[in-house]
Design a protein around this motif. Structure first.
Motif, short mmCIF file in Angstrom:
data_model
loop_
_atom_site.label_atom_id
_atom_site.label_comp_id
_atom_site.label_asym_id
_atom_site.label_seq_id
_atom_site.Cartn_x
_atom_site.Cartn_y
_atom_site.Cartn_z
N PRO A 23 0.81 -1.22 0.00
CA PRO A 23 0.00 0.00 0.00
C PRO A 23 0.84 1.27 0.00
CG PRO A 23 -0.28 -1.24 2.07
CD PRO A 23 0.64 -2.03 1.21
N SER A 24 0.28 2.32 -0.57
CA SER A 24 0.93 3.62 -0.56
C SER A 24 -0.15 4.69 -0.55
CB SER A 24 1.83 3.79 -1.79
OG SER A 24 1.06 3.69 -2.98
N THR A 25 0.26 5.89 -0.15
CA THR A 25 -0.67 7.02 -0.12
C THR A 25 -0.32 7.92 -1.29
OG1 THR A 25 -0.70 6.82 2.28
CG2 THR A 25 -1.62 8.83 1.35
N ARG A 26 -1.11 7.81 -2.35
CA ARG A 26 -0.79 8.46 -3.63
C ARG A 26 -1.45 9.82 -3.73
NH1 ARG A 26 -0.39 3.49 -7.91
NH2 ARG A 26 0.54 2.02 -6.46
N VAL A 27 -0.75 10.76 -4.32
CA VAL A 27 -1.34 12.08 -4.55
C VAL A 27 -1.53 12.36 -6.03
CG1 VAL A 27 -0.53 13.05 -2.37
CG2 VAL A 27 0.91 13.25 -4.41
N LEU A 28 -0.81 11.64 -6.90
CA LEU A 28 -0.93 11.86 -8.35
C LEU A 28 -0.47 10.59 -9.05
CD1 LEU A 28 -1.46 14.04 -10.62
CD2 LEU A 28 0.99 14.52 -10.52
N GLU A 29 -1.18 10.23 -10.11
CA GLU A 29 -0.78 9.07 -10.91
C GLU A 29 -0.84 9.43 -12.38
OE1 GLU A 29 -1.94 5.07 -9.90
OE2 GLU A 29 -3.21 5.86 -8.29
N THR A 30 0.16 9.00 -13.14
CA THR A 30 0.13 9.12 -14.59
C THR A 30 0.44 7.74 -15.17
OG1 THR A 30 2.49 9.56 -14.94
CG2 THR A 30 1.09 11.45 -14.35
N ALA A 35 3.13 9.62 -7.83
CA ALA A 35 3.61 10.51 -6.76
C ALA A 35 2.91 10.09 -5.47
CB ALA A 35 3.32 11.96 -7.09
N LEU A 36 3.71 9.85 -4.44
CA LEU A 36 3.15 9.32 -3.18
C LEU A 36 3.87 9.96 -2.00
CD1 LEU A 36 5.47 7.00 -2.22
CD2 LEU A 36 4.51 5.89 -4.24
N LEU A 37 3.20 9.88 -0.85
CA LEU A 37 3.79 10.44 0.37
C LEU A 37 4.87 9.51 0.90
CD1 LEU A 37 0.55 11.83 1.97
CD2 LEU A 37 2.58 13.18 1.45
N HIS A 68 9.31 13.30 -18.44
CA HIS A 68 7.95 13.16 -17.93
C HIS A 68 7.91 13.38 -16.42
CE1 HIS A 68 3.90 11.77 -17.27
NE2 HIS A 68 4.36 10.97 -16.34
N ALA A 69 8.82 12.72 -15.71
CA ALA A 69 8.84 12.87 -14.25
C ALA A 69 9.09 14.34 -13.88
CB ALA A 69 9.91 11.96 -13.64
N ALA A 70 10.02 14.97 -14.56
CA ALA A 70 10.32 16.37 -14.25
C ALA A 70 9.14 17.28 -14.58
CB ALA A 70 11.56 16.80 -15.02
N SER A 71 8.35 16.88 -15.57
CA SER A 71 7.21 17.73 -15.96
C SER A 71 6.15 17.79 -14.87
CB SER A 71 6.58 17.21 -17.26
OG SER A 71 5.79 16.05 -17.03
N LEU A 72 6.18 16.81 -13.96
CA LEU A 72 5.20 16.80 -12.86
C LEU A 72 5.61 17.72 -11.72
CD1 LEU A 72 4.62 12.92 -12.70
CD2 LEU A 72 3.35 14.61 -14.04
N LEU A 73 6.87 18.14 -11.73
CA LEU A 73 7.40 18.86 -10.56
C LEU A 73 6.72 20.21 -10.30
CD1 LEU A 73 11.20 18.02 -10.94
CD2 LEU A 73 9.73 17.40 -9.00
N PRO A 74 6.54 21.07 -11.30
CA PRO A 74 5.95 22.37 -10.96
C PRO A 74 4.57 22.26 -10.32
CG PRO A 74 7.01 22.47 -13.10
CD PRO A 74 6.99 21.02 -12.70
N LEU A 76 3.24 19.64 -8.74
CA LEU A 76 3.36 19.05 -7.41
C LEU A 76 3.92 20.05 -6.41
CD1 LEU A 76 4.55 15.45 -8.31
CD2 LEU A 76 2.53 16.01 -6.92
N CYS A 77 4.91 20.81 -6.84
CA CYS A 77 5.48 21.82 -5.93
C CYS A 77 4.41 22.84 -5.52
CB CYS A 77 6.66 22.53 -6.60
SG CYS A 77 8.17 21.55 -6.65
N ARG A 78 3.60 23.29 -6.48
CA ARG A 78 2.54 24.25 -6.13
C ARG A 78 1.56 23.63 -5.14
NH1 ARG A 78 2.94 25.33 -11.77
NH2 ARG A 78 1.14 24.01 -12.26
N ALA A 79 1.17 22.38 -5.39
CA ALA A 79 0.18 21.73 -4.53
C ALA A 79 0.74 21.48 -3.13
CB ALA A 79 -0.25 20.41 -5.17
#
Ligand code: 5GP
Ligand code: ZN
Length: 153
Positions: A23-30, A35-37, A68-74, A76-79
């Motif tokens: 199990p994991s606590t996910r915040v975003l999936e593509t 992306a998980l805690l 792709h992974a780097a494209s998620l950074l902005p 996620l950083c804002r959130a």
């Protein structure tokens, strides 16, 4: 995104997590990343971007997957900043034991930081002596010239 090796390692904890076996606590999936805690956060809200395919180090990752992974950074950083009230964020990829990597499946740490937190940062920094700076520039440039650009990773 071409794949020249098995996409998962049966012994890898992050492979098990992205496949839902742990199990994991996910915040975003593509399609290509999750992306998980982090279960042991440096500060609350510490997130890991984990590629769905198994690659031990950033140096092994195909360019398109790294992009792709780097494209998620902005986003996620804002959130994370908004959700935690962080004053700042560190984005770090540890590669190899010497650099503090403990799980050999590439991942990007996004670590919320606070003006008054007790995290041990910054690192001590040195300085170049003599022609060391120029020598390193030449050596890295030579390596880059001999390293093909593209999806070979
Ligand atoms: P590394 O040291 O390899 O850069 O980072 C590995 C990170 O994975 C650590 O911050 C650690 O707390 C986190 N971690 C280890 N096991 C698990 C787990 O089972 N679930 C989650 N969500 N994070 C984990
Ligand atoms: Zn893995």
């Amino acid at each position: 995104m071409s794949q020249s090796h098995a996409p998962h390692d049966p012994h890898c904890i992050f492979c098990k997590i992205v496949q839902g076996q742990i199990p994991s606590t996910r915040v975003l999936e593509t399609e290509h990343a999750v992306a998980l805690l982090d279960i042991h956060p440096v500060n609350p809200g510490h997130v890991l971007i984990v590629t769905r395919d198994h690659h031990a180090h950033l140096a092994d990752v195909p360019d398109s997957l790294a992009a792709h992974a780097a494209s998620l950074l902005p986003r996620l950083c804002r959130a994370i900043r908004a959700a935690t009230g962080a004053d700042g964020l560190n984005v770090i990829v540890n590669n190899g034991r010497a650099a503090g990597q403990t799980i050999d499946h590439v991942h990007w740490h996004i670590i919320p930081r606070f003006d008054d937190d007790s995290v041990n940062w910054p690192w001590p920094q040195g300085q170049y002596v003599g022609d060391e700076l120029a020598q390193l520039q030449a050596r890295i440039a030579t390596e880059l010239e001999s390293d093909a650009v593209g999806e070979e990773g």
